[in-house]
Design a protein around this motif. Structure first.
Motif, PDB file in Angstrom:
ATOM      1  N   UNK A   1      -5.681 -57.286   5.414  1.00 24.10           N
ATOM      2  CA  UNK A   1      -6.533 -57.557   4.060  1.00 24.10           C
ATOM      3  C   UNK A   1      -7.120 -56.141   3.723  1.00 24.10           C
ATOM      4  N   UNK A   2      -7.593 -56.094   2.461  1.00 26.86           N
ATOM      5  CA  UNK A   2      -8.270 -54.981   2.121  1.00 26.86           C
ATOM      6  C   UNK A   2      -9.549 -54.603   2.699  1.00 26.86           C
ATOM      7  N   UNK A   3     -10.255 -55.520   3.121  1.00 28.85           N
ATOM      8  CA  UNK A   3     -11.511 -55.547   3.779  1.00 28.85           C
ATOM      9  C   UNK A   3     -10.960 -54.829   5.115  1.00 28.85           C
ATOM     10  N   UNK A   4     -10.168 -55.407   5.910  1.00 27.99           N
ATOM     11  CA  UNK A   4      -9.888 -54.812   7.413  1.00 27.99           C
ATOM     12  C   UNK A   4      -9.103 -53.494   7.271  1.00 27.99           C
ATOM     13  N   UNK A   5      -8.662 -53.198   5.943  1.00 26.98           N
ATOM     14  CA  UNK A   5      -8.143 -51.839   5.967  1.00 26.98           C
ATOM     15  C   UNK A   5      -9.336 -50.914   5.839  1.00 26.98           C
TER      16      UNK A   5
ATOM     17  N   UNK B   1     -10.651 -60.567  -9.689  1.00 30.28           N
ATOM     18  CA  UNK B   1      -9.323 -61.203  -9.252  1.00 30.28           C
ATOM     19  C   UNK B   1      -8.527 -59.985  -8.675  1.00 30.28           C
ATOM     20  N   UNK B   2      -8.945 -58.761  -8.979  1.00 25.34           N
ATOM     21  CA  UNK B   2      -8.088 -57.579  -8.754  1.00 25.34           C
ATOM     22  C   UNK B   2      -8.499 -56.739  -7.670  1.00 25.34           C
ATOM     23  N   UNK B   3      -9.753 -56.882  -7.346  1.00 25.28           N
ATOM     24  CA  UNK B   3     -10.490 -56.036  -6.376  1.00 25.28           C
ATOM     25  C   UNK B   3      -9.675 -55.806  -4.950  1.00 25.28           C
ATOM     26  N   UNK B   4      -9.068 -56.769  -4.486  1.00 25.65           N
ATOM     27  CA  UNK B   4      -8.370 -56.573  -3.390  1.00 25.65           C
ATOM     28  C   UNK B   4      -7.143 -55.758  -3.512  1.00 25.65           C
ATOM     29  N   UNK B   5      -6.527 -55.578  -4.571  1.00 23.14           N
ATOM     30  CA  UNK B   5      -5.571 -54.702  -4.972  1.00 23.14           C
ATOM     31  C   UNK B   5      -6.013 -53.354  -5.209  1.00 23.14           C
ATOM     32  N   UNK B   6      -6.962 -53.294  -5.967  1.00 27.46           N
ATOM     33  CA  UNK B   6      -7.594 -51.961  -6.589  1.00 27.46           C
ATOM     34  C   UNK B   6      -8.189 -51.238  -5.577  1.00 27.46           C
ATOM     35  N   UNK B   7      -8.878 -51.671  -4.664  1.00 24.81           N
ATOM     36  CA  UNK B   7      -9.902 -50.899  -3.672  1.00 24.81           C
ATOM     37  C   UNK B   7      -8.866 -50.033  -2.734  1.00 24.81           C
ATOM     38  N   UNK B   8      -7.910 -50.426  -2.104  1.00 24.35           N
ATOM     39  CA  UNK B   8      -7.264 -49.486  -1.340  1.00 24.35           C
ATOM     40  C   UNK B   8      -6.581 -48.158  -2.006  1.00 24.35           C
ATOM     41  N   UNK B   9      -6.356 -48.567  -3.254  1.00 25.60           N
ATOM     42  CA  UNK B   9      -5.621 -47.245  -4.123  1.00 25.60           C
ATOM     43  C   UNK B   9      -7.026 -46.546  -4.679  1.00 25.60           C
ATOM     44  N   UNK B  10      -8.052 -47.025  -5.011  1.00 24.81           N
ATOM     45  CA  UNK B  10      -9.051 -46.207  -5.333  1.00 24.81           C
ATOM     46  C   UNK B  10      -9.686 -45.416  -4.180  1.00 24.81           C
ATOM     47  N   UNK B  11      -9.810 -45.901  -2.966  1.00 25.25           N
ATOM     48  CA  UNK B  11     -10.066 -45.327  -2.059  1.00 25.25           C
ATOM     49  C   UNK B  11      -9.363 -44.092  -1.676  1.00 25.25           C
ATOM     50  N   UNK B  12      -7.907 -44.401  -1.559  1.00 27.65           N
ATOM     51  CA  UNK B  12      -6.821 -43.358  -1.385  1.00 27.65           C
ATOM     52  C   UNK B  12      -7.309 -42.248  -2.223  1.00 27.65           C
ATOM     53  N   UNK B  13      -7.184 -42.679  -3.586  1.00 29.75           N
ATOM     54  CA  UNK B  13      -7.590 -41.667  -4.921  1.00 29.75           C
ATOM     55  C   UNK B  13      -8.557 -40.744  -4.562  1.00 29.75           C
ATOM     56  N   UNK B  14      -9.962 -41.354  -3.979  1.00 27.34           N
ATOM     57  CA  UNK B  14     -10.897 -40.834  -3.934  1.00 27.34           C
ATOM     58  C   UNK B  14     -11.018 -39.837  -2.827  1.00 27.34           C
TER      59      UNK B  14
ATOM     60  N   UNK C   1     -14.669 -44.569   2.610  1.00 23.96           N
ATOM     61  CA  UNK C   1     -14.599 -45.847   3.090  1.00 23.96           C
ATOM     62  C   UNK C   1     -15.943 -46.985   3.120  1.00 23.96           C
ATOM     63  N   UNK C   2     -17.002 -46.447   3.350  1.00 27.56           N
ATOM     64  CA  UNK C   2     -18.242 -46.973   3.212  1.00 27.56           C
ATOM     65  C   UNK C   2     -18.474 -47.623   2.086  1.00 27.56           C
ATOM     66  N   UNK C   3     -18.431 -46.418   1.088  1.00 31.85           N
ATOM     67  CA  UNK C   3     -18.737 -46.790  -0.369  1.00 31.85           C
ATOM     68  C   UNK C   3     -17.776 -48.120  -0.783  1.00 31.85           C
ATOM     69  N   UNK C   4     -16.442 -47.771  -0.675  1.00 33.36           N
ATOM     70  CA  UNK C   4     -15.730 -49.036  -1.234  1.00 33.36           C
ATOM     71  C   UNK C   4     -15.548 -50.077  -0.504  1.00 33.36           C
ATOM     72  N   UNK C   5     -16.094 -50.296   0.783  1.00 36.68           N
ATOM     73  CA  UNK C   5     -16.375 -51.275   1.315  1.00 36.68           C
ATOM     74  C   UNK C   5     -17.601 -51.994   0.668  1.00 36.68           C
ATOM     75  N   UNK C   6     -18.726 -51.266   0.461  1.00 40.00           N
ATOM     76  CA  UNK C   6     -19.941 -51.898  -0.212  1.00 40.00           C
ATOM     77  C   UNK C   6     -19.455 -52.540  -1.547  1.00 40.00           C
ATOM     78  N   UNK C   7     -18.708 -51.707  -2.420  1.00 40.73           N
ATOM     79  CA  UNK C   7     -18.330 -52.304  -3.642  1.00 40.73           C
ATOM     80  C   UNK C   7     -17.402 -53.545  -3.370  1.00 40.73           C
ATOM     81  N   UNK C   8     -16.462 -53.572  -2.496  1.00 39.61           N
ATOM     82  CA  UNK C   8     -15.765 -54.608  -2.357  1.00 39.61           C
ATOM     83  C   UNK C   8     -16.697 -56.080  -2.115  1.00 39.61           C
ATOM     84  N   UNK C   9     -17.498 -55.736  -1.014  1.00 37.47           N
ATOM     85  CA  UNK C   9     -18.442 -56.945  -0.743  1.00 37.47           C
ATOM     86  C   UNK C   9     -19.313 -57.170  -1.928  1.00 37.47           C
ATOM     87  N   UNK C  10     -19.724 -56.460  -2.914  1.00 36.34           N
ATOM     88  CA  UNK C  10     -20.429 -56.397  -3.900  1.00 36.34           C
ATOM     89  C   UNK C  10     -19.583 -57.395  -5.069  1.00 36.34           C
TER      90      UNK C  10
END
Length: 305
Positions: free
Chosen positions: A46-50, A128-141, A103-112
């Protein structure tokens, strides 16, 4: 230099730093091992585990590279060889540092986003799309942060290589290698800090509002849902406090105000390790799967003893 290293205060700081480093290595190593084991069994993550995996792995490697840097700094017999080694270590350290921050920042955003609720169409779409967007945004960052910083590192190394460095100059420049692109580093940390703190404050506000509504509705304070909310709020507050100290310490180190190996610099090193150690403990205690696995391991050790 030797007298400063062997002073009682510095020895005490080294002991504290050593304890926190061991806790950080064990905690983050445990998170990486447990989630990776589950991923190998199920083939899914899952995105959270990633984000937990990238966070714990980068912090583990960051802590390890920092520990390896101390003996290199205090023992530089061959300038040409060790300068090249320090150049490699500095880029590796910076990459691990940037990865752990995002990683810490996008994890906080995901939880939020998952926990909070706001009457806003964009927020509903994001939820509804946070699980798909977060890994991509993290990689881009991470990619953008490293790419825009690499030219500064290359220029710095080329300038230093063209100079005839003495052994003393190489030692004094060790701490500068880690923070060559100062302006870019400050910019990255400022953006990261703004996003992380904003997400944490929104999460705290949502949890506090929900807890207050539960109390107004007549539900007892000892209600399980209320207690869970309070526990999460305490964890977020502790993380936010340590994160602010981490960024402050990192900026002081980046600005080269404190000399490497001095007692005041060791205080910043302790604060940097404290976030990694304490946050890993928070993540383990608040994650049901990690908490269950840690309890199982502790029970096995108790039986063995």
């Amino acid at each position: 230099m030797v007298g400063d290293i062997l002073s009682p205060v510095v020895i005490f700081f080294w002991i504290i730093l050593g304890i926190l480093s061991v806790i950080a290595l064990l905690g983050n190593g445990f998170i990486t091992a447990m989630i990776s084991h589950q991923w190998l069994q199920t083939g899914k993550m899952a995105s959270c585990d990633f984000l937990l995996t990238t966070l714990s792995t980068s912090r583990f490697l960051l802590q390890l590279s920092s520990l390896l840097g101390y003996p290199v700094y205090f023992n530089i017999p061959e300038v040409s060889f060790y300068y090249s080694a320090l150049a490699v270590m500095s880029i590796s350290w910076f990459s691990f540092h940037i990865t752990s921050l995002w990683s810490a920042t996008w994890l906080s955003i995901l939880y939020c986003v998952k926990v909070t609720n706001f009457p806003n169409n964009f927020f509903f779409w994001l939820k509804t799309r946070i699980n798909v967007l977060v890994p991509r945004l993290f990689a881009m960052s991470v990619a953008v942060s490293i790419i825009v910083s690499l030219p500064s590192f290359v220029c710095y190394f080329q300038d230093e290589k063209s100079c005839n460095l003495t052994e003393t100059q190489s030692v004094n420049n060790y701490q500068n290698l880690f923070f060559a692109p100062i302006s870019l580093h400050f910019t990255i940390m400022a953006i990261n800090f703004s996003l992380n703190v904003t997400a944490s404050i929104l999460l705290l506000a949502s949890l506090w509002r929900h807890t207050r509504n539960l109390r107004k509705s007549g539900i007892a304070v000892k209600d399980l849902s209320t207690q869970v909310h309070i526990k999460v709020m305490k964890s977020v507050l502790l993380y936010l406090f340590l994160y602010v100290l981490y960024i402050t310490s990192m900026m002081l180190a980046t600005a080269r105000i404190l000399k490497y190996g001095r007692p005041e610099r060791l205080v910043t090193e302790i604060l940097l390790s404290a976030l990694s150690a304490v946050h890993s403990a928070i993540l383990i205690s608040t994650n049901p799967k990690l908490k269950k696995a840690s309890a199982y391991i502790l029970k096995i050790r108790e039986r063995a003893s």
